[in-house]
Design an enzyme around this catalytic site. Sequence first.
Site, PDB file in Angstrom:
ATOM      1  N   GLU A   1      -7.533  -3.612   5.228  1.00  0.00           N
ATOM      2  CA  GLU A   1      -7.510  -3.512   3.767  1.00  0.00           C
ATOM      3  C   GLU A   1      -6.604  -4.602   3.179  1.00  0.00           C
ATOM      4  O   GLU A   1      -6.861  -5.120   2.099  1.00  0.00           O
ATOM      5  CB  GLU A   1      -6.997  -2.126   3.352  1.00  0.00           C
ATOM      6  CG  GLU A   1      -7.981  -0.997   3.662  1.00  0.00           C
ATOM      7  CD  GLU A   1      -7.304   0.363   3.770  1.00  0.00           C
ATOM      8  OE1 GLU A   1      -6.620   0.602   4.792  1.00  0.00           O
ATOM      9  OE2 GLU A   1      -7.462   1.186   2.854  1.00  0.00           O
TER      10      GLU A   1
ATOM     11  N   HIS B   1     -11.332   4.877  -0.235  1.00  0.00           N
ATOM     12  CA  HIS B   1     -11.279   4.016   0.956  1.00  0.00           C
ATOM     13  C   HIS B   1     -12.263   2.848   0.819  1.00  0.00           C
ATOM     14  O   HIS B   1     -12.701   2.272   1.814  1.00  0.00           O
ATOM     15  CB  HIS B   1     -11.612   4.787   2.255  1.00  0.00           C
ATOM     16  CG  HIS B   1     -10.592   5.818   2.628  1.00  0.00           C
ATOM     17  ND1 HIS B   1     -10.931   7.082   3.052  1.00  0.00           N
ATOM     18  CD2 HIS B   1      -9.246   5.758   2.664  1.00  0.00           C
ATOM     19  CE1 HIS B   1      -9.838   7.774   3.313  1.00  0.00           C
ATOM     20  NE2 HIS B   1      -8.789   7.000   3.089  1.00  0.00           N
TER      21      HIS B   1
ATOM     22  N   LYS C   1       3.058   0.887   3.253  1.00  0.00           N
ATOM     23  CA  LYS C   1       2.709  -0.131   4.232  1.00  0.00           C
ATOM     24  C   LYS C   1       2.779  -1.473   3.519  1.00  0.00           C
ATOM     25  O   LYS C   1       2.413  -1.563   2.342  1.00  0.00           O
ATOM     26  CB  LYS C   1       1.298   0.110   4.770  1.00  0.00           C
ATOM     27  CG  LYS C   1       1.215   1.370   5.622  1.00  0.00           C
ATOM     28  CD  LYS C   1      -0.184   1.576   6.169  1.00  0.00           C
ATOM     29  CE  LYS C   1      -0.244   2.846   7.006  1.00  0.00           C
ATOM     30  NZ  LYS C   1      -1.593   3.316   7.247  1.00  0.00           N
TER      31      LYS C   1
ATOM     32  N   ASN D   1      -8.083   4.402  17.207  1.00  0.00           N
ATOM     33  CA  ASN D   1      -7.216   4.676  18.365  1.00  0.00           C
ATOM     34  C   ASN D   1      -7.581   5.888  19.202  1.00  0.00           C
ATOM     35  O   ASN D   1      -7.169   5.976  20.354  1.00  0.00           O
ATOM     36  CB  ASN D   1      -5.764   4.873  17.888  1.00  0.00           C
ATOM     37  CG  ASN D   1      -5.185   3.586  17.337  1.00  0.00           C
ATOM     38  OD1 ASN D   1      -4.989   2.637  18.082  1.00  0.00           O
ATOM     39  ND2 ASN D   1      -4.921   3.555  16.040  1.00  0.00           N
TER      40      ASN D   1
ATOM     41  N   LEU E   1     -11.299   7.164   9.489  1.00  0.00           N
ATOM     42  CA  LEU E   1     -10.552   8.369   9.871  1.00  0.00           C
ATOM     43  C   LEU E   1      -9.071   8.036   9.991  1.00  0.00           C
ATOM     44  O   LEU E   1      -8.630   7.417  10.966  1.00  0.00           O
ATOM     45  CB  LEU E   1     -11.083   8.901  11.213  1.00  0.00           C
ATOM     46  CG  LEU E   1     -12.605   9.069  11.331  1.00  0.00           C
ATOM     47  CD1 LEU E   1     -12.997   9.476  12.752  1.00  0.00           C
ATOM     48  CD2 LEU E   1     -13.106  10.101  10.322  1.00  0.00           C
ATOM     49  N   GLY E   2      -8.303   8.421   8.969  1.00  0.00           N
ATOM     50  CA  GLY E   2      -6.846   8.243   9.016  1.00  0.00           C
ATOM     51  C   GLY E   2      -6.228   9.554   8.569  1.00  0.00           C
ATOM     52  O   GLY E   2      -6.808  10.620   8.796  1.00  0.00           O
TER      53      GLY E   2
ATOM     54  N   ARG F   1      -2.648  -1.849  -3.382  1.00  0.00           N
ATOM     55  CA  ARG F   1      -3.745  -0.912  -3.220  1.00  0.00           C
ATOM     56  C   ARG F   1      -3.549   0.191  -4.272  1.00  0.00           C
ATOM     57  O   ARG F   1      -2.475   0.788  -4.360  1.00  0.00           O
ATOM     58  CB  ARG F   1      -3.691  -0.302  -1.825  1.00  0.00           C
ATOM     59  CG  ARG F   1      -4.820   0.670  -1.545  1.00  0.00           C
ATOM     60  CD  ARG F   1      -4.334   2.050  -1.249  1.00  0.00           C
ATOM     61  NE  ARG F   1      -5.441   2.926  -0.932  1.00  0.00           N
ATOM     62  CZ  ARG F   1      -5.356   3.910  -0.056  1.00  0.00           C
ATOM     63  NH1 ARG F   1      -4.231   4.132   0.590  1.00  0.00           N
ATOM     64  NH2 ARG F   1      -6.381   4.689   0.152  1.00  0.00           N
TER      65      ARG F   1
ATOM     66  N   ASN G   1       0.868  -1.183   0.000  1.00  0.00           N
ATOM     67  CA  ASN G   1       0.000   0.000   0.000  1.00  0.00           C
ATOM     68  C   ASN G   1       0.902   1.229   0.000  1.00  0.00           C
ATOM     69  O   ASN G   1       1.372   1.672   1.036  1.00  0.00           O
ATOM     70  CB  ASN G   1      -0.890  -0.037   1.257  1.00  0.00           C
ATOM     71  CG  ASN G   1      -1.796   1.182   1.361  1.00  0.00           C
ATOM     72  OD1 ASN G   1      -1.663   2.142   0.597  1.00  0.00           O
ATOM     73  ND2 ASN G   1      -2.707   1.157   2.322  1.00  0.00           N
TER      74      ASN G   1
ATOM     75  N   ARG H   1      -5.424  17.827   4.109  1.00  0.00           N
ATOM     76  CA  ARG H   1      -6.387  18.228   3.070  1.00  0.00           C
ATOM     77  C   ARG H   1      -7.538  19.010   3.690  1.00  0.00           C
ATOM     78  O   ARG H   1      -8.004  18.676   4.782  1.00  0.00           O
ATOM     79  CB  ARG H   1      -6.931  16.964   2.367  1.00  0.00           C
ATOM     80  CG  ARG H   1      -5.954  16.341   1.408  1.00  0.00           C
ATOM     81  CD  ARG H   1      -6.432  14.987   0.900  1.00  0.00           C
ATOM     82  NE  ARG H   1      -5.642  13.917   1.468  1.00  0.00           N
ATOM     83  CZ  ARG H   1      -5.918  12.625   1.363  1.00  0.00           C
ATOM     84  NH1 ARG H   1      -6.973  12.236   0.680  1.00  0.00           N
ATOM     85  NH2 ARG H   1      -5.141  11.722   1.925  1.00  0.00           N
TER      86      ARG H   1
HETATM   87  N1  LIG Z   1      -3.015   6.048  19.468  1.00  0.00           N
HETATM   88  C1  LIG Z   1      -3.428   7.003  18.652  1.00  0.00           C
HETATM   89  N2  LIG Z   1      -4.146   8.059  19.114  1.00  0.00           N
HETATM   90  C2  LIG Z   1      -4.565   9.039  18.301  1.00  0.00           C
HETATM   91  N3  LIG Z   1      -4.323   9.056  16.974  1.00  0.00           N
HETATM   92  C3  LIG Z   1      -3.640   8.039  16.448  1.00  0.00           C
HETATM   93  C4  LIG Z   1      -3.153   6.955  17.239  1.00  0.00           C
HETATM   94  N4  LIG Z   1      -2.502   6.086  16.413  1.00  0.00           N
HETATM   95  C5  LIG Z   1      -2.567   6.612  15.175  1.00  0.00           C
HETATM   96  N5  LIG Z   1      -3.250   7.779  15.183  1.00  0.00           N
HETATM   97  C6  LIG Z   1      -3.496   8.699  14.076  1.00  0.00           C
HETATM   98  O1  LIG Z   1      -3.934   8.016  12.915  1.00  0.00           O
HETATM   99  C7  LIG Z   1      -3.558   8.796  11.763  1.00  0.00           C
HETATM  100  C8  LIG Z   1      -2.990   7.861  10.706  1.00  0.00           C
HETATM  101  O2  LIG Z   1      -3.991   6.962  10.356  1.00  0.00           O
HETATM  102  P1  LIG Z   1      -3.756   5.831   9.233  1.00  0.00           P
HETATM  103  O3  LIG Z   1      -5.069   5.155   9.033  1.00  0.00           O
HETATM  104  O4  LIG Z   1      -2.600   4.986   9.633  1.00  0.00           O
HETATM  105  O5  LIG Z   1      -3.382   6.760   8.029  1.00  0.00           O
HETATM  106  P2  LIG Z   1      -3.214   6.502   6.486  1.00  0.00           P
HETATM  107  O6  LIG Z   1      -4.260   7.335   5.884  1.00  0.00           O
HETATM  108  O7  LIG Z   1      -1.832   6.965   6.191  1.00  0.00           O
HETATM  109  O8  LIG Z   1      -3.430   5.014   6.239  1.00  0.00           O
HETATM  110  C9  LIG Z   1      -2.566   9.839  12.240  1.00  0.00           C
HETATM  111  O9  LIG Z   1      -3.206  11.102  12.366  1.00  0.00           O
HETATM  112  C10 LIG Z   1      -2.196   9.327  13.616  1.00  0.00           C
HETATM  113  O10 LIG Z   1      -1.825  10.354  14.492  1.00  0.00           O
HETATM  114  C1  LIG Z   2      -7.286   7.793  -1.629  1.00  0.00           C
HETATM  115  C2  LIG Z   2      -7.977   7.900  -0.346  1.00  0.00           C
HETATM  116  C3  LIG Z   2      -7.065   8.341   0.781  1.00  0.00           C
HETATM  117  O1  LIG Z   2      -7.181   9.449   1.268  1.00  0.00           O
HETATM  118  O2  LIG Z   2      -6.168   7.436   1.197  1.00  0.00           O
HETATM  119  P1  LIG Z   2      -5.216   7.598   2.486  1.00  0.00           P
HETATM  120  O3  LIG Z   2      -6.121   7.626   3.659  1.00  0.00           O
HETATM  121  O4  LIG Z   2      -4.345   6.374   2.460  1.00  0.00           O
HETATM  122  O5  LIG Z   2      -4.445   8.874   2.327  1.00  0.00           O
HETATM  123 MG   LIG Z   3      -4.944   4.268   4.949  1.00  0.00          MG
END
Ligand SMILES: Nc1ncnc2c1ncn2[C@@H]1O[C@H](COP(=O)(O)OP(=O)(O)O)[C@@H](O)[C@H]1O
Ligand SMILES: CCC(=O)OP(=O)(O)O
Ligand SMILES: [Mg+2]
Length: 402
Positions: free
Chosen positions: A381, A175, A18, A330, A204-205, A86, A11, A236
């Site tokens: 995923e 997503h 990842k 988290n 929410l990431g 991905r 990914n 964003r």
């Molecule tokens: N223990 C935690 N508490 C709060 N936020 C967290 C924790 N672990 C990860 N995060 C938050 O999750 C986000 C990353 O999410 P992730 O799903 O791994 O992102 P991506 O979109 O890169 O896949 C970051 O903002 C990170 O700070």
């Molecule tokens: C493409 C969707 C997206 O925002 O992916 P991400 O959460 O991995 O940045």
């Molecule tokens: Mg992601």
Amino acid sequence: MNEFPVVLVINCGSSSVKFSVLDAATCDVLLAGIADGVNSEQAFISVNGGEGKKLTHYTYDGALKAIASELETRNLMTSVALIGHRVAHGGDVFKSSVIITDEVINQIRQVSSLAPLHNYANLSGVASAQTLFPGIPQVAVFDTSFHQTLSPEAYLYGLPWKYYAELGVRRYGFHGTSHRYVTQQAHALLDLSPQDSGLVIAHLGNGASVCAVRNGQSADTSMGMTPLEGLMMGTRSGDVDFGAMVWIAGQTGQTLSDLERVVNSESGLLGISGVSSDLRTLEKAWHDGNARAQLAIKTFVHRIARHIAGHAAALHRLDGIIFTGGIGENSVLIRRLVIEHLSVFNIELDQSKNNLPNTIGERVISLKDSSVRCAVIPTNEEKMIAQDALSLADINAAIEYA
Ligand SMILES: Nc1ncnc2c1ncn2[C@@H]1O[C@H](COP(=O)(O)OP(=O)(O)O)[C@@H](O)[C@H]1O
Ligand SMILES: CCC(=O)OP(=O)(O)O
Ligand SMILES: [Mg+2]
């Protein structure tokens, strides 16, 4: 003959790669890691949550080589029978996962400007994997596929018809692999019939999106033609009045491409807080009393709640609100604030369950009498990607080859 075939899932994100190695027979994860900070001098690789090792070459190709080296160290290179990637945007070309060919790569390239933070990185991962694992079949799994069930009223913009008819301008959603996995799990966790159920999932990431899932199918989602629309995210802006951007351009003389950088890379949690795009850093700043960090978090929460409530309108019934993604899984704080913000739904949060660590896995976090159930479901995923790859590729031929 390889007697212990594994699937390598890659990914390539906007700044990280990842990876996971899954047993091809069970799809259990055997090894997982991340090469983070890609394209910066701080780039490092960490395996199974272990200490990070600095990357010698910090490009995407360097990250893929470091991943291959980690596999080599564990004698896993020759076990790789399939590779699943991905890919963020499949445009209207890819309705489901496909085996990667030269033609597929060209078609992905053609839609890549629609997800510039992701698709070019995804393609770079494919190219490196082809060199590092010659002859191993590779499969592309698209974020956009799950949202192919959106109706025209959900995917059209209120723009002149010709932009859709002649240029294909429409909403796609992202997503999808995560929303698809979480949907399956939520049906089981909440004991719902897949044919008669209504869920709102908040992924929410760093990137974040909400999806309304009606009877197991995506009915509406917050991201649009590109992964910029909808929620405010790490860097964003999410939804922003286009008129405001035109006004800013007039005031500052910035070009469209300047402003594209602003909304994609300099906005969101980072833009408002001026501190970080990383929620862990912001939560710390919140507790230290940093007012801008607090405002960034409150704005993030406001937008999430607004989209969850809006997406419920696409359902015939709201059976559950599900949190997933790095933040959704988290952050006790974000879940609590979002649920408090949704007081219109009379949700009763079980504080002690909300406080549990993510290592607990899937859990309901609302009280028994809550009018809407809420749950946390860690996304996977990688498992979905491995399963798609296994269902598409001739695994027996792949195993013979590996
Ligand atoms: N223990 C935690 N508490 C709060 N936020 C967290 C924790 N672990 C990860 N995060 C938050 O999750 C986000 C990353 O999410 P992730 O799903 O791994 O992102 P991506 O979109 O890169 O896949 C970051 O903002 C990170 O700070
Ligand atoms: C493409 C969707 C997206 O925002 O992916 P991400 O959460 O991995 O940045
Ligand atoms: Mg992601």
